[in-house]
Scaffold this motif. Structure first.
Motif, mmCIF file in Angstrom:
data_model
loop_
_atom_site.group_PDB
_atom_site.id
_atom_site.type_symbol
_atom_site.label_atom_id
_atom_site.label_comp_id
_atom_site.label_asym_id
_atom_site.label_seq_id
_atom_site.Cartn_x
_atom_site.Cartn_y
_atom_site.Cartn_z
ATOM 1 N N GLY A 23 -7.513 -5.168 -4.392
ATOM 2 C CA GLY A 23 -6.726 -3.992 -4.842
ATOM 3 C C GLY A 23 -6.199 -3.377 -3.630
ATOM 4 N N ALA A 24 -5.012 -2.465 -3.820
ATOM 5 C CA ALA A 24 -4.294 -1.594 -3.015
ATOM 6 C C ALA A 24 -5.276 -0.400 -2.860
ATOM 7 C CB ALA A 24 -2.825 -1.189 -3.326
ATOM 8 N N VAL A 25 -5.730 -0.020 -3.812
ATOM 9 C CA VAL A 25 -6.533 1.289 -3.680
ATOM 10 C C VAL A 25 -7.905 0.958 -3.739
ATOM 11 C CG1 VAL A 25 -7.304 3.332 -5.277
ATOM 12 C CG2 VAL A 25 -4.944 2.538 -5.150
ATOM 13 N N GLN A 26 -8.598 1.522 -2.615
ATOM 14 C CA GLN A 26 -10.342 1.748 -2.637
ATOM 15 C C GLN A 26 -10.580 2.991 -2.472
ATOM 16 O OE1 GLN A 26 -8.200 0.223 0.369
ATOM 17 N NE2 GLN A 26 -7.793 -1.224 -0.492
ATOM 18 N N LEU A 27 -10.720 3.576 -3.712
ATOM 19 C CA LEU A 27 -11.156 4.988 -3.852
ATOM 20 C C LEU A 27 -12.680 5.385 -3.577
ATOM 21 C CD1 LEU A 27 -10.591 7.910 -4.907
ATOM 22 C CD2 LEU A 27 -10.553 6.886 -7.333
ATOM 23 N N SER A 28 -13.003 5.875 -2.717
ATOM 24 C CA SER A 28 -14.463 6.349 -2.443
ATOM 25 C C SER A 28 -14.936 7.596 -1.955
ATOM 26 C CB SER A 28 -14.650 5.157 -1.365
ATOM 27 O OG SER A 28 -16.152 5.258 -0.900
ATOM 28 N N PRO A 29 -16.169 8.067 -2.040
ATOM 29 C CA PRO A 29 -16.413 9.188 -1.477
ATOM 30 C C PRO A 29 -16.473 9.122 0.141
ATOM 31 C CG PRO A 29 -18.411 7.830 -2.182
ATOM 32 C CD PRO A 29 -16.904 7.257 -2.780
ATOM 33 N N GLU A 62 -5.452 -2.069 -9.619
ATOM 34 C CA GLU A 62 -4.758 -2.379 -8.326
ATOM 35 C C GLU A 62 -4.307 -1.426 -7.646
ATOM 36 O OE1 GLU A 62 -5.790 -5.880 -10.757
ATOM 37 O OE2 GLU A 62 -4.703 -3.983 -11.179
ATOM 38 N N ARG A 63 -3.212 -0.502 -7.984
ATOM 39 C CA ARG A 63 -2.431 0.526 -7.371
ATOM 40 C C ARG A 63 -2.747 1.929 -7.744
ATOM 41 N NH1 ARG A 63 0.177 -3.752 -9.211
ATOM 42 N NH2 ARG A 63 1.457 -5.022 -7.552
ATOM 43 N N VAL A 64 -3.953 2.346 -8.608
ATOM 44 C CA VAL A 64 -4.039 3.666 -9.049
ATOM 45 C C VAL A 64 -5.608 3.908 -8.893
ATOM 46 C CG1 VAL A 64 -3.763 5.217 -10.932
ATOM 47 C CG2 VAL A 64 -2.233 3.443 -10.750
ATOM 48 N N GLY A 65 -5.681 5.000 -8.278
ATOM 49 C CA GLY A 65 -7.179 5.728 -8.372
ATOM 50 C C GLY A 65 -7.383 6.645 -9.673
ATOM 51 N N PRO A 101 -8.059 -9.267 1.783
ATOM 52 C CA PRO A 101 -7.012 -8.545 1.961
ATOM 53 C C PRO A 101 -6.496 -7.951 0.760
ATOM 54 C CG PRO A 101 -6.625 -10.859 2.712
ATOM 55 C CD PRO A 101 -7.756 -10.863 2.084
ATOM 56 N N SER A 102 -5.534 -6.790 0.942
ATOM 57 C CA SER A 102 -5.444 -5.686 0.119
ATOM 58 C C SER A 102 -3.873 -6.097 -0.485
ATOM 59 C CB SER A 102 -5.626 -4.383 0.473
ATOM 60 O OG SER A 102 -6.926 -4.233 0.935
ATOM 61 N N LEU A 103 -3.745 -5.733 -1.621
ATOM 62 C CA LEU A 103 -2.536 -5.923 -2.292
ATOM 63 C C LEU A 103 -1.555 -4.897 -1.637
ATOM 64 C CD1 LEU A 103 -0.627 -7.003 -4.778
ATOM 65 C CD2 LEU A 103 -1.705 -4.597 -5.944
ATOM 66 N N TYR A 104 -0.256 -5.416 -1.132
ATOM 67 C CA TYR A 104 0.509 -4.308 -0.564
ATOM 68 C C TYR A 104 2.000 -4.640 -1.134
ATOM 69 C CZ TYR A 104 2.147 -1.476 3.380
ATOM 70 O OH TYR A 104 2.612 -0.466 4.258
ATOM 71 N N GLN A 105 2.017 -4.232 -2.413
ATOM 72 C CA GLN A 105 3.445 -4.433 -2.993
ATOM 73 C C GLN A 105 3.298 -3.501 -4.556
ATOM 74 O OE1 GLN A 105 4.639 -8.767 -3.534
ATOM 75 N NE2 GLN A 105 4.703 -8.254 -5.792
ATOM 76 N N ASP A 106 4.486 -3.046 -4.932
ATOM 77 C CA ASP A 106 4.675 -2.249 -6.147
ATOM 78 C C ASP A 106 4.949 -3.202 -7.167
ATOM 79 O OD1 ASP A 106 4.436 -0.025 -4.842
ATOM 80 O OD2 ASP A 106 6.441 0.495 -4.747
ATOM 81 N N GLU A 159 5.542 -14.523 -6.099
ATOM 82 C CA GLU A 159 4.818 -14.411 -4.935
ATOM 83 C C GLU A 159 4.270 -12.966 -4.714
ATOM 84 O OE1 GLU A 159 3.800 -15.733 -2.178
ATOM 85 O OE2 GLU A 159 4.548 -17.557 -3.165
ATOM 86 N N VAL A 160 3.119 -12.571 -4.180
ATOM 87 C CA VAL A 160 2.504 -11.137 -4.046
ATOM 88 C C VAL A 160 2.174 -11.189 -2.675
ATOM 89 C CG1 VAL A 160 0.665 -9.664 -4.756
ATOM 90 C CG2 VAL A 160 1.552 -11.764 -6.418
ATOM 91 N N ASN A 161 2.667 -9.923 -2.222
ATOM 92 C CA ASN A 161 2.559 -9.558 -0.802
ATOM 93 C C ASN A 161 1.053 -8.740 -0.471
ATOM 94 O OD1 ASN A 161 3.905 -9.482 1.988
ATOM 95 N ND2 ASN A 161 3.140 -7.401 1.744
ATOM 96 N N TYR A 162 0.397 -9.119 0.411
ATOM 97 C CA TYR A 162 -0.846 -8.689 0.944
ATOM 98 C C TYR A 162 -0.902 -7.952 2.445
ATOM 99 C CZ TYR A 162 -2.760 -10.471 -3.400
ATOM 100 O OH TYR A 162 -3.178 -10.659 -4.822
ATOM 101 N N THR A 163 -1.752 -7.184 2.698
ATOM 102 C CA THR A 163 -2.222 -6.606 3.857
ATOM 103 C C THR A 163 -3.693 -6.682 4.154
ATOM 104 O OG1 THR A 163 -1.505 -4.865 5.350
ATOM 105 C CG2 THR A 163 -2.212 -4.259 3.177
#
Length: 764
Positions: free
Chosen positions: A52-58, A164-167, A349-354, A373-377
């Motif tokens: 996912g694009a979001v990695q929500l963490s303390p 994937e895109r929301v914390g 790799p992490s999602l980098y696409q809306d 297609e899906v773009n990653y970073t």
């Protein structure tokens, strides 16, 4: 082991850990997100969806990378923002790297609080002077897709999940007034000047939008966001700790008090709410690299009409599905180590696409992904080409196609016309050496991943010819990198030679015989830095003279990076038979391998190295640094393959534990974990770009791989125990199997591999 001459075709826990012991344990119940590396770049224990694009963490501390240009060594410990030994949490940010040795990110930090509003984070020695809070591991819980902790100073229970895109945050407050701090000046590896600008708008009493642009490891990282509160904001304000030399006519307004548009380079805001006892505030934070409208659409598409519990369940179901691709049968401890490792291979790799397919390219223009297609970073390819990407080519082939195509899009958008070296969030950060994206591409092609093969070859060739990158011009001219041009010249030569071999395999697959022959010849350049009088790699100058004095055990100043000559000299995965010859023959080769694992490495050789401790060593073998990851398998080319069986079990048992300091080195975006996943199954991709996996010794009684083509491949070792670690014989699909490697197609065809395990090696 003559049959493995790859070059021959062309020159030939803690109580905090929630762990279900029920009869119907899920795969996610065996994952321990707290496992990491103490005093190094810890992996984050927070939440994300698979890739996912979001990695929500303390985050538990913020040490600036530098103060007035002077590097702060303690910053290294906070590469992922979290250290298990810390006693306070400073907030919850939305982007993290998993166990890298350098860092960035930590975007959009939030912290719930009660009492007086404080907009400084304060110090760990005195949490009350800032917005940070004490916490205890006894109240901390973590699973894939869910994290919770009690913030003791505020009596607030914090819970996190993510799409994937929301914390998604859920904060349960005591009765009275509470607030949420939104710190847009915070960042991992922060320093004065990292935040170029941030902007925040209060769209209505429930909704915020904004962005910030930072520089650091990523030269210009655009993070746009949209925030939705479940309760109306009572009032709000901010501070901006910067000296603004010209304010224009914005000076008419007091931005700090209920003004709906805030901006600056040191911006921290707060939002007040009233709470009944035990009332929860939900906050949803969507990210986009494109614009705020994209963030709002991501927010709506992924979370609208769903409760916190529904979103948590959906993400945990996704993790359950992804982890179920491999099923092992053994004790709970082994399951925990295995599934924790497998989990870590699917963070990056992490999602980098809306959701609408738009993404920010490496050229910082906005692109539209093609249908399907899906773009990653986040491509840490110096690490991940070794095992993490090959693992994806085996178990997550559809993802792997997207990853490879993301690399090719990077090439197309790059002004250098080069594949990534280390790419993240719309930027090339050029970290580490080699051009190992060519290995990722070649391995995908050799293993049947569908790509634009013509574009793939073009991209690989251009990357190998970028003369102004890391002395490639000198390498092309001399056949090695001279020590005058690089302090790590011997490492570069070895890695360029392997990369060139990868290109030869790609060209061979595409039946481009001229390129295949040219690059197979270049693959032999590793010999140009081998001193045959020593039998080790050694840097040399432009006149061909080897460095003198020279220390085989020293890393710094000896021509190598993240490894000394004794370790790095074994990095010739594409021509092990040739390497054996360079070292003086099989007997000398075995002696060198044995010595690597048994010799004593004096502390002076690693005392000043951030990512190496005694716990990460077996003799002089350094598992925490990736150039050694294939070395234990090299005995398979000799008459003593049982030594591989012993060493891989020694490494698995010593270097992978189910505890907070359970890793011997940085996970490096899943590479350390991928080594374990492969090795526990009983085989390893010593030479990515080949279709062969070298057989080792499995670490589970039964392992079943559920392949995407609908077939299954099962590995059994029914007599395996702590003593029976040696392989006496192997059968494949009921027939005796005498090769020392598996081919990729053997696995993809499905079947059953059985290891007969015994307690003694042939040597004994």
């Amino acid at each position: 082991m003559k049959k493995l001459s790859f070059i021959l075709p062309l020159f030939f826990i803690h109580s905090a850990f929630i762990f279900s012991q029920s009869m119907q344990s899920r795969f996610i119940d065996y994952v321990n997100p707290f496992v990491g590396t103490q005093n190094m770049g810890h992996t984050f224990p927070g939440v994300c969806a698979p890739f996912g694009a979001v990695q929500l963490s303390p985050d538990t501390e913020m040490i600036p990378h530098n103060i007035d240009g002077v590097y702060q060594p303690e910053a290294y410990r906070y590469c992922a923002g979290y250290q298990y030994d810390d006693k306070t949490i400073i907030g919850f940010s939305h982007t993290h790297f998993s166990g890298t040795g350098h860092s960035d990110l930590g975007d959009i930090l939030m912290m719930p609080a009660t009492g007086n509003v404080q907009l400084e984070m304060g110090r760990a020695e005195n949490p009350a002077e800032g917005y940070r809070s004490s916490f205890r591991h006894e109240t901390e819980q973590a699973q894939p897709g869910y994290y919770s902790v009690v913030l003791d100073d505020y009596s607030i229970r914090a819970e996190l999940t993510a799409t994937e895109r929301v914390g998604i945050h859920k904060y349960t407050f005591p009765k009275g007034e509470g607030h949420v701090v939104l710190d847009l000046s915070y960042g991992i590896y922060n320093y004065d000047g990292k935040v170029l600008i941030s902007n925040l708008r209060v769209e209505d009493e429930y909704t915020l939008t904004g962005y910030r642009i930072t520089r650091g490891w990523s030269r210009m990282n655009h993070t746009y966001f949209a925030v939705k509160f479940s309760k109306p904001i009572k009032n709000y304000g901010c501070k901006n700790d910067e000296v603004v030399k010209y304010k224009g006519f914005w000076r008419k307004f007091d931005m700090t008090d209920n003004f709906p548009e805030m901006f600056g380079t040191h911006l921290t805001a707060f939002f007040n709410f009233d709470f009944d006892e035990g009332e929860a505030l939900e906050i949803r934070v969507a990210l986009s690299a494109v614009d705020c409208l994209g963030a709002l659409q991501n927010l709506k598409t992924e979370t609208e009409g769903k409760s916190f519990e529904q979103l948590r369940q959906e993400t945990q179901d996704k993790w359950e599905k992804e982890l179920s691709v491999i099923e092992i049968e053994d004790n709970d401890e082994k399951k925990s180590v295995f599934y924790t490792a497998l989990y870590r291979t699917m963070i990056h790799p992490s999602l980098y696409q809306d959701v609408d397919g738009r993404y920010r390219g490496i050229d910082h223009n906005i692109h539209q992904a093609e249908a399907e297609e899906v773009n990653y970073t986040v491509f840490s390819v110096w690490d991940t080409f070794r095992a993490q990407h090959p693992l994806m080519n085996l178990i997550k082939r559809d993802y792997s196609r997207h990853f490879a195509n993301s690399l090719l899009r990077h090439y197309q958008q790059s002004v250098h016309k080069a594949l990534p070296v280390w790419s993240h969030h719309g930027n090339e950060n050029w970290c580490m050496i080699g051009y190992h994206s060519v290995s990722v591409i070649a391995d995908a092609v050799v293993k049947g991943i569908e790509l634009d093969y013509s574009l793939a070859l073009e991209a690989c060739l251009n990357s190998s010819r970028l003369s102004y990158y890391d002395a490639i011009g000198d390498y092309l001219r001399l056949g090695y990198v001279p020590l005058e041009k690089s302090t790590v010249s011997a490492s570069q030569t070895l890695e360029y030679a392997y990369d060139d071999w990868s290109i030869s395999q790609l060209a061979n697959k595409l039946k481009n015989n001229d390129i295949a022959k040219e690059y197979a010849q270049k693959a032999l350049n590793y010999k140009n830095v081998f001193d045959r009088t020593l039998g080790f790699a050694r840097p040399r100058n432009e006149q061909g003279v080897f460095q003198d004095p020279f220390d085989l055990l020293e890393t710094h100043g000896q021509g190598f990076i993240e490894g000394n000559s004794w370790n790095y000299s074994f990095f010739v995965p594409h021509d092990v038979t040739g390497l054996i010859d360079e070292m003086g023959g099989e007997q000398r080769f075995i002696e060198r391998l044995d010595s690597l694992f048994t010799m004593s490495l004096p502390e002076k050789y690693f005392a000043e190295t951030e990512d190496i401790t005694t716990e990460g060593l077996i003799g002089n073998y350094v598992h925490g640094n990736e150039p050694s990851h294939h070395v234990a398998y090299l005995y398979a080319w000799t008459s003593q393959p049982w030594k591989t069986h012993y060493r891989v079990h020694e490494i698995m048992d010593k270097m992978y534990k189910n505890k907070p300091d359970g890793l011997c080195g940085n996970d490096d975006c899943g590479q350390m974990s991928a080594w374990y996943v492969f090795s526990a199954m009983g085989f390893y991709p010593v030479c990515p770009g080949s279709d062969q996996y070298v057989l080792g010794s499995p670490n589970a009684l039964t392992t079943t791989i559920y392949l995407e083509n609908g077939k299954t491949f099962t590995i059994k070792a029914p007599a395996l125990n702590s003593k029976n670690i040696y392989v006496k014989s192997v059968t494949l699909n009921g027939k005796p199997y005498h090769e020392t490697f598996l081919r990729h197609q053997d696995i993809m065809d499905g079947g059953e591999l059985i290891f007969e395990m015994i307690s003694q090696s042939k040597e004994e």
